[in-house]
Design a protein around this motif. Structure first.
Motif, PDB file in Angstrom:
ATOM      1  N   SER A  93      10.488  23.142  34.897  1.00  0.00           N
ATOM      2  CA  SER A  93      12.043  22.610  34.070  1.00  0.00           C
ATOM      3  C   SER A  93      13.241  22.352  34.676  1.00  0.00           C
ATOM      4  N   THR A 133      21.315  15.856  33.820  1.00  0.00           N
ATOM      5  CA  THR A 133      20.538  16.604  34.440  1.00  0.00           C
ATOM      6  C   THR A 133      21.045  16.847  35.373  1.00  0.00           C
ATOM      7  N   SER A 137      21.302  20.982  35.463  1.00  0.00           N
ATOM      8  CA  SER A 137      19.925  22.001  36.508  1.00  0.00           C
ATOM      9  C   SER A 137      20.745  22.163  37.826  1.00  0.00           C
ATOM     10  N   PRO A 248      12.006  15.722  30.886  1.00  0.00           N
ATOM     11  CA  PRO A 248      13.025  16.695  30.566  1.00  0.00           C
ATOM     12  C   PRO A 248      12.959  17.893  29.654  1.00  0.00           C
ATOM     13  N   PHE A 252      10.316  20.718  29.091  1.00  0.00           N
ATOM     14  CA  PHE A 252      10.837  22.912  28.905  1.00  0.00           C
ATOM     15  C   PHE A 252      10.552  23.076  27.538  1.00  0.00           C
ATOM     16  N   SER A 255       7.403  24.613  29.535  1.00  0.00           N
ATOM     17  CA  SER A 255       7.257  25.394  30.769  1.00  0.00           C
ATOM     18  C   SER A 255       7.464  26.982  30.128  1.00  0.00           C
ATOM     19  N   VAL A 256       7.569  26.385  29.040  1.00  0.00           N
ATOM     20  CA  VAL A 256       8.020  27.601  27.612  1.00  0.00           C
ATOM     21  C   VAL A 256       6.791  28.575  27.292  1.00  0.00           C
ATOM     22  N   GLU A 261       8.694  30.186  30.984  1.00  0.00           N
ATOM     23  CA  GLU A 261       9.500  30.832  32.156  1.00  0.00           C
ATOM     24  C   GLU A 261      10.521  30.422  30.876  1.00  0.00           C
ATOM     25  N   PRO A 263      14.189  30.101  28.652  1.00  0.00           N
ATOM     26  CA  PRO A 263      15.228  29.473  28.129  1.00  0.00           C
ATOM     27  C   PRO A 263      16.356  29.632  28.298  1.00  0.00           C
ATOM     28  N   LYS A 267      19.102  24.989  29.925  1.00  0.00           N
ATOM     29  CA  LYS A 267      18.296  24.046  29.457  1.00  0.00           C
ATOM     30  C   LYS A 267      17.829  23.198  28.417  1.00  0.00           C
ATOM     31  N   VAL A 268      18.689  24.210  27.513  1.00  0.00           N
ATOM     32  CA  VAL A 268      18.596  23.891  26.135  1.00  0.00           C
ATOM     33  C   VAL A 268      19.292  22.548  25.675  1.00  0.00           C
ATOM     34  N   ALA A 271      18.146  19.110  27.448  1.00  0.00           N
ATOM     35  CA  ALA A 271      16.937  18.742  26.363  1.00  0.00           C
ATOM     36  C   ALA A 271      17.876  17.939  25.044  1.00  0.00           C
TER      37      ALA A 271
END
Length: 282
Positions: A93, A133, A137, A248, A252, A255-256, A261, A263, A267-268, A271
């Motif tokens: 992510s 991004t 990131s 992404p 995201f 991955s969760v 992973e 969150p 990352k929220v 997305a």
């Protein structure tokens, strides 16, 4: 002619498949090195497509066409090496947003090489996607380590993927010399040839189960790139790559769900913003 909305859906579906491929790559690279998987990965895909090539094969050879196909193979060999190197060092992510910067470079090279210009607000939205991004990131508290292990290989891969879209667009749309699955078959074949010559054939380092995973991932990647090439042949290179690289969002959630992973707010935000801006750019 297929409605434009269909091309949008195709590019987004390509992004979803790319996210699944990225997750699988991350799990493979927990036990394997980039050079171990790279050649076998593309050899598997090239061989799979070769077996079914009578169903789709379309190619009009010339010195220019063959040269462009080889150029795509060389560029994408190096790009994929850095792509896999990125996943050796970071969670999916984080890596995938950085690897999704390719559209920004595609816009520039499409204008430079193909004379393909988009409106100013399209450029502005694409720039916003790129900036967000990178911002969300980056772990600024560990910037030195992050640059060495993630940022540099991811940016190199993004630049090269952005460049390789230009000869692909020219072959598919301007010359009409090849169709999407045939181009990807040649691309996979050249990448496997180059990487196996460079790194060897690591049979003993890959288990039977890992071969199964590589083959399954290869089917997903084939579908992802054939869809992307199909959309690329009919739309703006920069916009198509932008839509095809909204991975992404999907990474995201995947991955969760599957990699457990945790969150985070950044990352929220990544997305949601990438998704919203990608809808606007269409």
């Amino acid at each position: 002619m297929i409605p434009e909305l269909s091309f949008t859906s195709i590019a987004i579906l390509s992004a979803l498949l790319g996210a699944v491929a990225n997750i699988i790559a991350r799990t493979l690279l927990r036990d394997l090195r980039s050079q171990d998987i790279l050649g076998i990965n593309f050899l598997t895909m090239g061989a799979t497509l070769l077996l079914i090539s009578p169903l789709f094969y379309s190619f009009q050879p010339s010195i220019l066409v063959i040269g462009l196909v080889i150029l795509i193979g060389v560029i994408d060999t190096v790009a994929n090496y850095f792509y896999f190197k990125t996943f050796e060092k970071t969670e999916a992510s984080i890596a995938t947003p950085l690897l999704s910067l390719a559209p920004g470079f595609t816009f520039f090279f499409a204008w430079l090489a193909l004379g393909e210009a988009s409106s100013w607000h399209t450029y502005l939205i694409a720039t916003a996607i790129i900036g967000l991004t990178v911002y969300v990131s980056t772990n600024f508290s560990q910037l030195k380590s992050f640059q060495a292990q993630t940022l540099i290989p991811a940016l190199v891969a993004s630049v090269l993927f952005g460049i390789s879209a230009i000869p692909a667009k020219y072959l598919l749309d301007t010359l009409h010399a090849v169709n999407a699955p045939t181009l990807y078959m040649f691309r996979a074949g050249f990448i496997s040839l180059f990487t196996l010559l460079l790194f060897g054939f690591p049979l003993l380092r890959i288990t039977t189960q890992q071969y199964r995973v590589i083959f399954f991932r290869g089917l997903i990647v084939i579908s992802q790139w054939v869809l992307l090439y199909f959309a690329l042949s009919r739309g703006s290179a920069g916009v198509t790559l932008t839509l095809g690289n909204i991975t992404p969002i999907f990474v995201f959630f995947l991955s969760v769900l599957f990699l457990k992973e945790r969150p985070t707010p950044k990352k929220v935000i990544a997305a949601l913003c990438i998704f919203a801006l990608s809808l606007v750019i269409t």
